[in-house]
Design a protein around this motif. Structure first.
Motif, PDB file in Angstrom:
ATOM      1  N   GLY A 100       0.585  -1.238  -0.098  1.00  0.00           N
ATOM      2  CA  GLY A 100      -0.033   0.324   0.095  1.00  0.00           C
ATOM      3  C   GLY A 100       0.725   1.501  -0.255  1.00  0.00           C
ATOM      4  O   GLY A 100       0.788   2.259  -1.033  1.00  0.00           O
ATOM      5  N   VAL A 101       2.236   0.940   0.778  1.00  0.00           N
ATOM      6  CA  VAL A 101       2.569   2.481   0.645  1.00  0.00           C
ATOM      7  C   VAL A 101       3.895   2.614  -0.714  1.00  0.00           C
ATOM      8  O   VAL A 101       3.568   3.481  -1.148  1.00  0.00           O
ATOM      9  CB  VAL A 101       3.949   2.067   1.871  1.00  0.00           C
ATOM     10  N   GLY A 102       4.031   1.569  -0.837  1.00  0.00           N
ATOM     11  CA  GLY A 102       4.902   1.401  -2.404  1.00  0.00           C
ATOM     12  C   GLY A 102       4.063   2.329  -3.377  1.00  0.00           C
ATOM     13  O   GLY A 102       3.723   3.112  -3.919  1.00  0.00           O
ATOM     14  N   MET A 103       2.601   1.188  -3.099  1.00  0.00           N
ATOM     15  CA  MET A 103       1.586   1.705  -4.193  1.00  0.00           C
ATOM     16  C   MET A 103       1.523   3.488  -4.137  1.00  0.00           C
ATOM     17  O   MET A 103       0.900   4.122  -5.452  1.00  0.00           O
ATOM     18  CB  MET A 103       0.179   0.846  -4.144  1.00  0.00           C
ATOM     19  N   GLY A 104       1.724   3.985  -2.356  1.00  0.00           N
ATOM     20  CA  GLY A 104       1.340   5.511  -3.170  1.00  0.00           C
ATOM     21  C   GLY A 104       1.912   6.504  -3.389  1.00  0.00           C
ATOM     22  O   GLY A 104       1.741   7.711  -3.949  1.00  0.00           O
ATOM     23  N   ALA A 105       3.470   5.277  -3.075  1.00  0.00           N
ATOM     24  CA  ALA A 105       4.757   5.929  -3.731  1.00  0.00           C
ATOM     25  C   ALA A 105       4.404   6.117  -5.727  1.00  0.00           C
ATOM     26  O   ALA A 105       4.850   7.874  -5.793  1.00  0.00           O
ATOM     27  CB  ALA A 105       5.374   5.968  -3.019  1.00  0.00           C
ATOM     28  N   ILE A 106       3.862   5.745  -5.993  1.00  0.00           N
ATOM     29  CA  ILE A 106       3.465   5.620  -7.079  1.00  0.00           C
ATOM     30  C   ILE A 106       2.839   6.351  -7.965  1.00  0.00           C
ATOM     31  O   ILE A 106       3.003   7.085  -8.961  1.00  0.00           O
ATOM     32  CB  ILE A 106       3.812   3.488  -7.609  1.00  0.00           C
ATOM     33  N   MET A 107       1.373   6.034  -7.332  1.00  0.00           N
ATOM     34  CA  MET A 107       1.002   7.159  -7.577  1.00  0.00           C
ATOM     35  C   MET A 107       1.153   8.608  -7.166  1.00  0.00           C
ATOM     36  O   MET A 107       0.210   8.906  -8.162  1.00  0.00           O
ATOM     37  CB  MET A 107      -0.582   7.113  -7.130  1.00  0.00           C
ATOM     38  N   LEU A 108       1.585   8.526  -6.763  1.00  0.00           N
ATOM     39  CA  LEU A 108       2.178  10.766  -5.913  1.00  0.00           C
ATOM     40  C   LEU A 108       3.464  10.694  -7.180  1.00  0.00           C
ATOM     41  O   LEU A 108       2.627  11.551  -8.424  1.00  0.00           O
ATOM     42  CB  LEU A 108       3.044  10.897  -4.992  1.00  0.00           C
ATOM     43  N   GLY A 109       3.960   9.490  -7.708  1.00  0.00           N
ATOM     44  CA  GLY A 109       5.040   9.863  -8.705  1.00  0.00           C
ATOM     45  C   GLY A 109       4.087  10.053  -9.958  1.00  0.00           C
ATOM     46  O   GLY A 109       4.420  11.265 -11.098  1.00  0.00           O
ATOM     47  N   TYR A 110       3.004   9.427 -10.076  1.00  0.00           N
ATOM     48  CA  TYR A 110       2.145   9.191 -11.924  1.00  0.00           C
ATOM     49  C   TYR A 110       1.260  10.114 -11.695  1.00  0.00           C
ATOM     50  O   TYR A 110       1.126  10.899 -12.995  1.00  0.00           O
ATOM     51  CB  TYR A 110       0.943   8.093 -11.640  1.00  0.00           C
ATOM     52  N   ALA A 111       1.050  11.161 -10.759  1.00  0.00           N
ATOM     53  CA  ALA A 111       0.012  12.587 -10.723  1.00  0.00           C
ATOM     54  C   ALA A 111       1.456  13.598 -11.147  1.00  0.00           C
ATOM     55  O   ALA A 111       0.932  14.011 -11.556  1.00  0.00           O
ATOM     56  CB  ALA A 111      -0.515  12.516  -9.637  1.00  0.00           C
TER      57      ALA A 111
END
Lengths: 600, 600
Positions: free
Chosen positions: A300-311
């Motif tokens: 979940g934390v990894g996905m959060g980091a990814i999605m901030l990167g994606y945005a």
């Protein structure tokens, strides 16, 4: 309208071309599902994320929670967003129909949730924390605890937290001091202080269920003496109605650099000697319960980091397409028009780097979710066990790699916007501030590196590692069928060969008791291992892109070419850089180990 | 009390063991100075920085300037700090006694100013911008302009700005649209909008002198058609008294991620058709004037980045000494006490990385200041010319390298503090936010890379480059006298050999007109060149440390050992990593160049 949360074409590529989401519908658990129901869930997530989460992302940053009369006050936009999320059932996306869930594969529930993380990491944290807490009760709680606490969480009426950290015990949980005394009636009385408890107070739910780590009076020292307790904000009567306020006091709020929409709280348990808690499972097993949930939380934390990167990637991409500035080096006639900055090679570099980091990590995050589905629903016990072993091994990478490199992506997004990117009128600086938390919480970067090297490599007798190496070799072999991919495959093969060698050497040191020496450069090892994994995922994506191109659909050509170029970037610009770290690891460099405190 | 601004022993090492500050006192201009007067100036700077600048650093961040009735309002602590700075004469530290200055070497004035940058980058910016503006008038202004505007700036009554950027023209200054029409009386009337003008309004001085780039009606297109104007906030009467308010309107304030203590303004010139400006120097030469000041401004930005890195390094170092957490890998008995985190190898790595980045860059920044002294006061015209050529070449490195790596240092400082570092109760998150501006302003990172590769390498017939290579070889040769330094020298020599080769190849491409190809990977070139320079400076420091150790002063042993270990870190952990970038450069990798807009 340009995309802002994630690229739908890329998500479809992941789900249906790389990770075979449709194949899951062959399984009994997902038999009622189809690509259509998957896409419908994604469309709903996207719509709620765009319409209710994204619009208050900046406002929540600028108006962080306020402490008032012992409670945390949030801006009013948070509750309707979270309510819509619950109303649509995303907090139970993967739970059974019988439990009121959507019975979606984990792959799909992660993909849905990704939209909320991209739109508003702060608001999305409240349900995410609740999902983690409810999962603990679901797996380890008694029937009565499930009835009293889990059921209202499934209904979205109670929220939850994970209360681990104390002022003097962060990374070192064995030093927890919170105590739990038996009250004689089967319940316990807790006493202690917790800090950095996300979602520790808020007005979003009727009740908040804290999952608290504490020590019983007879606890052995260290990690084997920690127990897990349910400590509700309000006691719950036998009929399910709320009882009196429990002795859990909101001592204060932390003011953070970013991620401000989520309350970060200091909670005092038992200041008045009357904090009621309920033991979950057996005494002294609390930390092992937590660790069994850890994979999930860390993905979940990894996905959060990814999605901030994606945005940030998508925002800076759209900006670069529209912002005219300067001219190309070989066309510097000042009378000519300025070009959109996306035409400058160095801007393309910063976009390609972001694409390679974000889409590489996104693939890995969803791949991890796909392994969870294997772990839970694969046909044989053997397959489920294998999936579990692989997931154990990959978790530190899924958590740490995006935390470092998608933060770097956000740094590049700011750079593309230049002075504008540094102002709070554009969202990229917030993504960067929000993302800076990710290398810290749920196990710091340093902790992840030790978890990987000292624990995960050899866990299950090294089965996870053998499996991973086999998978990477398999991908390399399939890539070998495309001569166009030779230049991408070879750097990965070279890295893998040396990584295998260095891994054996370091494990040999560990077995020989040279522990400090073996672990000294764990940060370097984490980088190399992570790059090997992401390089593998990029080679896998490149294969799918070649296969996609071969289908000859004109509308998809640019998409696949972009995939191949990003794969090329990662495999030729990033992967070979690891040989330097491998040199240091192979030579057991002791520069950091031998540095003395007094020399600083 | 632990040090917070910089390490005085390290500063003394730089001044008196590496950069021979005392040697400067042999020169006529500095004959009245001595080590004692130098140290007295530093002590004064340190005292004012600690007592008046540092205490409001956080408050200024939390209470950024407010727009009120057309003016910018600051917190009240800024003015007394700036007043004390001026009272002590630091705005004129290097100016002649005759001009009311301290007539200090540039090396010393930079060293003094470093304390203010470390203590409070926001407040220190106001005098720094004023020094830049006043220097322009000093060099290029008429006697009357000097009398009317420079004199009050020297007296600290007028402040200044540099007004370059416009909404559509940031990196591409040739696209400026601000116009200046002759008014017939020798003055001009300006019309245009400027943004991101730091210090564009504030209540710190009687008047603000904007140095504005604008185009005359007969201006040729591009950079050769830009002129420089003095545009005061208040007109100045012949007797020096303030006249009426000029037509310069504060259109608004930018709200930034960091560096919030400094107003960043949007200024409208001539909205009412009556903005009076005065041409500085000749028409159409404004940009070349600015560029002649650019070295100075860019060293200033580099030093700012360094000092933010330095402040974070010292804070996290002190924290790591005091924060107990966990146990060493080979001593995990939970009954034992927790150890201070500085004992963990991965924390030592993050501290050593910071030390290597910060002290390496600090050495380079002061070295650049020392070259300015050579440029201005060396005995022969030949020496002064050589110094100028070297400074021209090094400037993009002095500006960009700290902007990237001292930001990275701040990232590590947060990591060492963990969850605490992410809160606004500790200063490290602010340093990180403040420092993120540095790769953007005064020429972005991308601009610096092009400046280096396309311009500076070949400037002055390549004399600067030849000189630098000779200097690095000289240091390697001297290092060769210490067998203990072999392992540090060799990586630098290897890097230098390949860098020289690649440089020749890229310059060959440029000469052959393959401009886009030669410049495509300028970012990689900037990294390698920067690492070679910092590696050189570390080898130089290592030699001085060996020499220091040889003197046998017991109290200095730890200091020198630390220098040697940091040099070892940089030369063996960082320098060899560049071979990967050199491979890409040597192979003219075109991954970014050939990426297409539609593929994203």
């Amino acid at each position: 309208m340009p995309e802002t949360l994630l690229c739908p074409r890329n998500l479809a590529f992941e789900l249906y071309e790389v990770l075979d989401a449709e194949g899951l519908t062959q399984r009994e658990r997902f038999a009622d599902h189809s690509r259509e129901t998957f896409d419908a869930a994604i469309d709903t997530a996207r719509s709620i994320a765009e319409n209710l989460f994204a619009p208050h992302n900046r406002k929540a940053d600028e108006n962080e929670p306020i402490y008032k009369d012992g409670e945390a006050v949030l801006i009013p936009e948070v509750k309707p967003a979270v309510d819509a999320f619950i109303e649509a059932g995303f907090h139970n996306a993967s739970r059974s129909f019988d439990d009121g869930g959507m019975q979606l594969p984990n792959l799909l529930s992660r993909a849905c949730f990704a939209h909320f993380q991209s739109a508003n990491i702060g608001t999305s944290s409240y349900p995410m924390l609740t999902m983690g807490a409810s999962h603990l009760i679901e797996v380890f709680g008694s029937d009565e605890q499930k009835q009293r606490f889990l059921q209202p969480m499934l209904e979205g009426r109670f929220f939850g937290t994970m209360a681990l950290t104390e002022p003097h015990a962060g990374s070192s949980l064995s030093d927890l001091r919170t105590r739990a005394e038996p009250a004689g009636d089967g319940s316990y009385r807790l006493k202690g202080n917790k800090i950095f408890i996300s979602g520790g107070d808020h007005p979003l739910s009727e009740n908040i269920v804290h999952m608290v780590l504490a020590k019983l009076p007879d606890a052995p020292p260290g990690v084997k003496g920690i127990s897990l307790f349910i400590v509700p904000k309000f006691l719950v009567n036998d009929d399910g109605s709320l009882g009196k306020r429990n002795d859990v006091i909101l001592a204060g709020l932390f003011h953070k650099m970013g991620w401000r929409g989520t309350t970060s709280t200091a909670l005092n348990f038992g200041d008045n000697g009357n904090c009621v808690g309920y033991l979950v499972g057996e005494p002294h097993k609390g930390l092992s319960y937590m660790f069994q949930m850890m994979n999930d939380a860390r993905i979940g934390v990894g996905m959060g980091a990814i999605m901030l990167g994606y945005a940030g990637y998508l925002y800076s991409l759209n900006y670069a397409r529209e912002r005219p500035q300067g001219r190309l080096p070989d066309g510097k006639n000042p009378a000519s028009s300025q070009v959109p900055i996306i035409q400058h090679t160095d801007v393309k570099r910063m976009l390609l780097m972001q694409k390679a980091y974000v889409e590489g990590a996104f693939d890995l995050g969803l791949y991890a979710a796909r392994i969870v589905d294997e772990e839970q629903t694969a046909g044989t016990e053997e397959e489920r066990k294998s999936a579990h072993e692989l997931l154990d091994l990959l978790t530190p990478i899924v958590k740490s790699w995006p935390s470092e490199y998608c933060l770097k992506a956000n740094e590049m997004a700011i750079q593309i916007l230049g002075g504008h990117g540094y102002t709070r009128e554009y969202p990229v600086e917030q993504y960067y501030r929000d993302n800076r938390l990710n290398p810290i919480h749920e196990g710091t970067h340093g902790i992840q590196s030790l978890d990987l090297l000292a624990r995960k490599l050899t866990q299950n007798g090294g089965a996870g590692l053998r499996q991973l190496l086999g998978l990477i070799q398999g991908t390399c072999k399939r890539a070998g069928e495309f001569s166009s991919l030779d230049a991408l495959r070879q750097p990965l093969e070279q890295l893998l060969a040396r990584l295998t060698e260095v891994t054996q050497a370091l494990l040999g040191d560990l077995m020989a008791g040279k522990i400090n020496q073996a672990l000294a450069n764990s940060a370097l090892y984490l980088k190399v291992f992570g790059h090997a994994v992401i390089g593998w995922r990029w080679l896998e994506q490149a294969i799918r892109a070649e296969q996609g191109l071969a289908k000859g659909n004109e509308a998809d050509v640019d998409f696949y070419r972009g995939k191949l170029q990003a794969a090329r970037y990662f495999l030729t610009w990033e992967v070979p850089s690891c040989h330097h770290e491998l040199d240091l690891l192979a030579g057991r460099d002791d520069t950091c180990l031998t540095m003395q405190e007094d020399w600083f």
